[in-house]
Scaffold this active site. Sequence first.
Site, short mmCIF file in Angstrom:
data_model
loop_
_atom_site.label_atom_id
_atom_site.label_comp_id
_atom_site.label_asym_id
_atom_site.label_seq_id
_atom_site.Cartn_x
_atom_site.Cartn_y
_atom_site.Cartn_z
N LYS A 114 0.81 -1.23 0.00
CA LYS A 114 0.00 0.00 0.00
C LYS A 114 0.84 1.28 0.00
O LYS A 114 0.45 2.29 -0.56
CB LYS A 114 -0.94 0.01 1.21
CG LYS A 114 -1.97 -1.12 1.21
CD LYS A 114 -3.07 -0.92 0.21
CE LYS A 114 -4.11 -2.02 0.27
NZ LYS A 114 -5.13 -1.90 -0.79
N GLU A 143 -9.62 5.73 3.34
CA GLU A 143 -10.43 4.62 3.86
C GLU A 143 -9.49 3.45 4.05
O GLU A 143 -8.44 3.38 3.39
CB GLU A 143 -11.54 4.24 2.86
CG GLU A 143 -11.12 3.27 1.75
CD GLU A 143 -10.05 3.83 0.81
OE1 GLU A 143 -10.00 5.04 0.63
OE2 GLU A 143 -9.27 3.03 0.24
N SER A 145 1.56 -9.71 -0.95
CA SER A 145 1.24 -8.29 -0.82
C SER A 145 1.50 -7.70 0.56
O SER A 145 1.69 -6.50 0.69
CB SER A 145 -0.21 -8.04 -1.23
OG SER A 145 -1.08 -8.88 -0.48
C1 LIG Z 1 -1.78 -7.01 2.54
C2 LIG Z 1 -2.92 -6.67 1.64
N1 LIG Z 1 -3.06 -7.33 0.48
C3 LIG Z 1 -4.08 -7.07 -0.37
C4 LIG Z 1 -5.04 -6.14 -0.05
C5 LIG Z 1 -6.17 -5.92 -1.01
O1 LIG Z 1 -6.10 -4.71 -1.67
P1 LIG Z 1 -5.75 -4.63 -3.20
O2 LIG Z 1 -6.63 -5.61 -3.89
O3 LIG Z 1 -6.05 -3.22 -3.56
O4 LIG Z 1 -4.31 -4.97 -3.37
C6 LIG Z 1 -4.95 -5.42 1.15
C7 LIG Z 1 -5.96 -4.42 1.50
O5 LIG Z 1 -6.07 -3.91 2.56
C8 LIG Z 1 -3.85 -5.70 2.02
O6 LIG Z 1 -3.71 -5.06 3.18
#
Ligand SMILES: Cc1ncc(COP(=O)(O)O)c(C=O)c1O
Length: 422
Positions: free
Chosen positions: A92, A114, A387
Site C-alpha cells: 500500500k 479509507e 502483498s
Molecule cells: C496485505 C494486503 N493485500 C491485499 C489487499 C487488497 O487490496 P488490493 O486488492 O487493492 O491490493 C490489502 C488491503 O487492505 C492488504 O492489506
Amino acid sequence: MFEYSYPDARGHFGPYGGSFASETLTHALTELGQAYAKYWSEPEFLAEFRYELAHFVGRPSPVYHADRMSREMGGAQIYLKREDLNHTGAHKINNVIGQAMLARRMGKTRIIAETGAGQHGVATATICARYGLECVVYMGAEDVKRQSPNVFRMKLLGATVIPVESGSKTLKDALNEAMRDWVANVDNTFYIIGTVAGPAPYPAMVRDFQSVIGQECLTQMPELLQRQKMAADQPDAVVACVGGGSNAMGIFYPYIPFEHTRLIGVEAAGEGLETGKHSASLQRGSSGVLHGNRTFILQDEQGQITETHSISAGLDYPGVGPEHAWLQEIGRAEYVGATDQEALEAFHYLCRTEGIIPALESSHAVAYAMQLAKTMRADQSILVCLSGRGDKDIGTVADLTGNDYYDRPSMRGHIVKGGHAA
Ligand SMILES: Cc1ncc(COP(=O)(O)O)c(C=O)c1O
C-alpha cells in the site's frame, strides 16, 4: 506482444471505469487528473518518487524462490515478490507516497483515507506523519475489531481513526464515509484512495504508482529463472489476490504485453462461491456503478449492493477496480477464488515451510499458487505477489484456530515491567 493501451482519455477501460461523481467533486477530480498528468511526466517528480521508494520504503523488494514449498508441491517453481518487506508491511505504501507527493504539490493540508485491513491506513498515517499533514482514516467498525493492531499503529502515528457504523461496517462503508467527507471538505482535503477503484483518474493513477512491483519483477526474474535452469526468462504465471485490485494491477500491468505469462487474480471465495458468502465480484458479480466507477459489483436484482464475506478485511469488498473487469472481458487475465479455509491453510503452511507469516489477503494468492503448481511442470514457474505481512492477522488466526493469543499481561491485572502498575 499483447497490444494494450488503457484507459482512454476519459478514464474508460472498455465499458468500465469513467467518473460517476457528484457535481461538488467534478472540479476536484479534474484538478487531480491535470496534476497527475503533469507530474507523472516530470523528471523531478519521478526522481523524488524513486528516491522515496528506495530510501523510505526499502525498494526494490526481493523476489524469493520458495524452494521447500516448490519441492513439496512437486510441480512448478514458486517465487514470492516480497511486498511484505516494505516499510509499513504491505504494497500500500507505494501508492500512498505517490498520492501524498501530489497532495503537497497541490497545496492540500488535510488527508483522508479509507482502510479495510488497516495497511492502507497505516501507510497513509505514516506519510502524513513525515510530511506534517493532518490525517483522518475511515474504517468499518468490524474491521476496527479484527485488525486492531493496525488501529493502534495509526493512532501512534498521529492519525484520527473514525470507526464507521453504517451498513456492513466494512471497507465499502468506510469508502462511502470518506467520499462524504471529501465532498464536504474538498477545498483543503486530498482523498488518498487505497486501491485501483474510485472515479477517474484514481484507477489508472493507483495502478501506475503500484506498477513498480511488476517493473522490478521484469528485471529480477530472468536471473532467478536462469539460476534454476528454467525454460523461460519470465514466469509462466503471475498470481495475486484481488480486493480492490491494486497489488494485482501493480504486478500485472508491466506483464500485460508478455502474452506467454498468464495473469491470475484470486478473489475471496469466503465460505464457498455457491454459499453466497464471498467477495468474488468478478466471478459472481455483474456490471454496475459503485464508488464513482462502472465495474463488476455484487448486487441484487434491484441493484442494491449485497453483503460480502471474507476472512480477510482487505478482500471484503463488493466491487473491484474497473481495469480488472476489462482484463477479464478481453481474456488477458483470469480470475479464480480461494476460500477462507484454503487461505488459512496456506497461511499456516507458509509460516511453517518458508518462515514467512503472510497477510490473510496474500494467503489467498499463496493458496491458489499451491494448487496451480501441482498442475505444472518443474521447469515452469509461478510468481506470487506476497502483498503484505500477517502480524495484523495473528489475533484473527488465533480465534479461528481456537488458540490463546498473547496480549499484554497488564490487561489481565498482572504487573509488567514498563506497564503502569510496575
Ligand atoms: C496485505 C494486503 N493485500 C491485499 C489487499 C487488497 O487490496 P488490493 O486488492 O487493492 O491490493 C490489502 C488491503 O487492505 C492488504 O492489506
